[in-house]
Each structure stands twice: as C-alpha cells, then as structure tokens.
Scaffold this active site. Sequence first.
Site, PDB file in Angstrom:
ATOM      1  N   ASN A   9      25.918  25.562  35.675  1.00 18.08           N
ATOM      2  CA  ASN A   9      26.904  25.586  36.753  1.00 18.08           C
ATOM      3  C   ASN A   9      26.778  24.257  37.497  1.00 18.08           C
ATOM      4  OD1 ASN A   9      28.449  26.023  38.986  1.00 18.08           O
ATOM      5  ND2 ASN A   9      27.421  27.912  39.629  1.00 18.08           N
ATOM      6  N   ARG A  86      30.057  27.396  33.666  1.00 18.72           N
ATOM      7  CA  ARG A  86      30.948  27.962  34.684  1.00 18.72           C
ATOM      8  C   ARG A  86      32.001  26.910  35.019  1.00 18.72           C
ATOM      9  NH1 ARG A  86      30.421  28.315  41.067  1.00 18.72           N
ATOM     10  NH2 ARG A  86      32.214  29.671  41.405  1.00 18.72           N
ATOM     11  N   HIS A 175      35.606  33.957  41.943  1.00 22.88           N
ATOM     12  CA  HIS A 175      34.497  34.925  41.797  1.00 22.88           C
ATOM     13  C   HIS A 175      34.787  35.927  40.684  1.00 22.88           C
ATOM     14  CE1 HIS A 175      33.520  34.559  46.403  1.00 22.88           C
ATOM     15  NE2 HIS A 175      32.879  33.639  45.710  1.00 22.88           N
ATOM     16  N   ARG A 236      33.869  29.237  55.835  1.00 18.17           N
ATOM     17  CA  ARG A 236      35.322  29.159  55.599  1.00 18.17           C
ATOM     18  C   ARG A 236      36.043  30.190  56.465  1.00 18.17           C
ATOM     19  NH1 ARG A 236      35.032  29.962  49.259  1.00 18.17           N
ATOM     20  NH2 ARG A 236      32.865  29.301  49.194  1.00 18.17           N
ATOM     21  N   GLU A 381      26.297  36.995  37.741  1.00 14.06           N
ATOM     22  CA  GLU A 381      27.363  36.182  37.148  1.00 14.06           C
ATOM     23  C   GLU A 381      26.879  35.455  35.903  1.00 14.06           C
ATOM     24  OE1 GLU A 381      29.765  34.234  40.506  1.00 14.06           O
ATOM     25  OE2 GLU A 381      27.991  35.039  41.474  1.00 14.06           O
TER      26      GLU A 381
END
Length: 393
Positions: A9, A86, A175, A236, A381
């Site tokens: 990733n 990813r 996600h 965020r 993940e």
Amino acid sequence: MKKDVIVLNCGSSSVKFAIINAETGEAGLSGMAESLGNQDASLSYKIDGKKNTLALPEKAGHTEALNAIQSVIAQTGVVPIAIGHRVVHGGEKFKQAALVDETVLAAIEEYASMAPLHNMANLKGITTAQKAYPNLPHVAVFDTSFFQTIPKKAFVYALPMALYKEHGIRRYGFHGTSHKFILDSTAAQLNKSVEDTSIISAHLGNGCSVSAIEKGQAVDTSLGFTPLEGLVMGTRCGDLDPSLPGTLQRKLGKTAEEINDLLNKQSGLLGISELSNDCRTLEEAALNGHEGALLAIEIFCYRLAKYISGYMIAVPTLDAIVFTGGIGENSSLIRETTMGYFKHFGVAIDEQRNLDARFGNAGEISAPSSSTKVLVVPTNEEWVIAAQAAQFA
Ligand code: AMP
C-alpha cells in the site's frame, strides 16, 4: 502449497507492506517505510510478533524503501506467489481486481486526475515493485470496485448530467476492501450466503464511511467523488453546504487548494475539538469535561446515526448493523452514543456486551430484544487484497 502474497500500500511518503496467507489471512510479516523523501526515512516491521526498525538512507524514496523491504522479505524465506497492490481509484472501469499490464497502468494514471495523491503513489509502488519482482503477477485491487453495483439514484449528484457523462463526476465510494471483508465475515457469522446477507457497515477509523449492502451488493455509501464526503472523520469535515468552499475562499482570502487542505486536514474531530483527531485522546478529554472533545464526539455520533438510519431505507432486508475500524472496533462510547439514537426503531445494544467488545474482542453487542443485530467485526483489508491477488497466481 502455502499461498503467501505480498500486499503493498504505497502512499506519497510511505509504503505499508505485509505478507499475508491468502487462505487464512495470517500475517507472517508486516511493516511500514515512513518519511520517504525526508532525512528521517525509516523502515519498521514485525516478523512473527517481533519488532525491528531500520534506518533507510537519507531521503530514501520508494525505490530504496522497496529494495529494503525486498531484503526483509528474503530473510523470512517466504516464497510469495503474487503481489497485491492497493489502488485507491479505479473509476468505472474496474469492477474487480485486475492483473497489472500496460492498459491497467494507463487507466490508474488516467484516474489520478480524481485522486492525485493516492493514485500516483500507488502507480509508483507498482512500477517499482515490478522491477523488484519481475516474475510475480502484480494485481491491482481498487478501493472503488466494491461500489460499482451502486445504482444511479445513489451515485449521480444533482448537477448537470454532462458533468457525469463527460467528466465522470459521481459518487465512487472508498474503503471498498474493508466493506467487502465485513460483508463476507458477517455472512459467515450469521451462517448465511453472502448473496443473501444485508448489512449497514460502519468503517470508523481515521477515515470513516458507512455502506448500505443489500443481499450482498453495495447499494449506497457515504464517501463520494473523493474521500471527503459523508461522516465526520479524524481531520476531514464530511458533508458541508456546497457553497462553503467558495465562501471560505473569499472570506479568508485563501486559494482553492488551501481551502481543500483545511477541509481535509484541519477539520473533522480535530477541527471541532481544537484538540486532536485521535478518538482515544478525545474520549479521555471528554471524561475530564473538555467541551471541544464532548462536542466533537456528539457531532460524530449524531452524523453517523443519521447516515445509518438513512440507509435503513436502502436495505429493506437488514440483517445487521456492523461496526469496524480503529474506532468501530474499540470505542464502546461511540457505539453506545450512536446506537442510543435507535431506541425508537427497537434497536438496542447490551451495555456489557458493548463494553466487552474491545481490543480484539468482537461479536454481537445488541440486546436479545433488539429488532436488528448490532455487531463488531474486525476488518482485514490486507486479507481481501491478498485473496484477490492470489486468484491470478
Ligand atoms: P484506524 O484508521 O482504523 O487505524 O483507526 C484509527 C482511529 O481509531 C483513531 O481515531 C484512534 O484513536 C481510534 N482508536 C484506536 N483504538 C481506540 C480505542 N481503544 N478507543 C477509542 N478509539 C480508538
């Protein structure tokens, strides 16, 4: 044969890596190269639970980091069968993982216009890893793929249609690998087939999203064109009046880029609390009566409850509401406060079960009388990426 897959990733200044057994999800090795491009670039990793740290050459970039990662992997004696990468944005083209070739690389670059920081770093990771492992299949696993089943009524914004048709402006969702893992894992726990399982899953970490999944297919999700829409997140802002960025630019005399930075990096839990983006810090401060922390937690849970309740109309055969991610898996306070809004829906959590479901303990937290099950399911993940990459080996 052991199905060990390297999972990578790549971010703009970091590379997270792991070796995952694609069948069991076990991680033999996991680690991260950080501060790439800076003086203090370093690599830390865990092999069979033991931690190690290596200094990387000054200003080491992705290539140096991947070379160091390659020698750490070589020390383990593991013979990987594939590399799963990813990739954040797969646009509308990638409905599933793809074996990397020239066309796939070109498409990842094309979608970089929609996720510039992420996709370009992902691309860099793939091309560097291809040189390090030229004989292994490299597989791109996209954050957006899982949401390609979402219907138009949920992904088209109420803007001139030409913006969607000509510029691809729409909800994409992110996600996806986490929500897919939660779906599969919940189906197994409920003893149902994935195709017959319907959930609302709340992935609550530094980034947060809720997805509506009806009979094994994503039908809505809270992250949008970029990972800024929807819930309150660590830094965020989530949903806003769309006139605000322009207003802020004028009022504060800032550029569009500076406002984008404010909305992405200075808002959310951090912005409201004026203290931290870290839920643990906020919970502690809230216990001591810190007003900003109390308000940040209150707003976080209220927004989350509104999303979950909204998605109840998108998931008529709802089996379970599922919490995951660092906050979802550990914060009994956030789960209790959020689910408190659902009393008049007949959904209730059991106080003790909720307290017990922390620090790696998962399971059902709803009360026996609850009209819908509420579960805590740890996400993984990397396992999804490894399993999808192994299919190409
Ligand atoms: P993630 O991005 O999934 O690693 O999640 C990071 C978030 O999880 C941060 O806001 C952490 O504060 C939060 N988190 C991790 N452990 C706990 C905990 N025990 N209680 C509350 N929040 C936690």
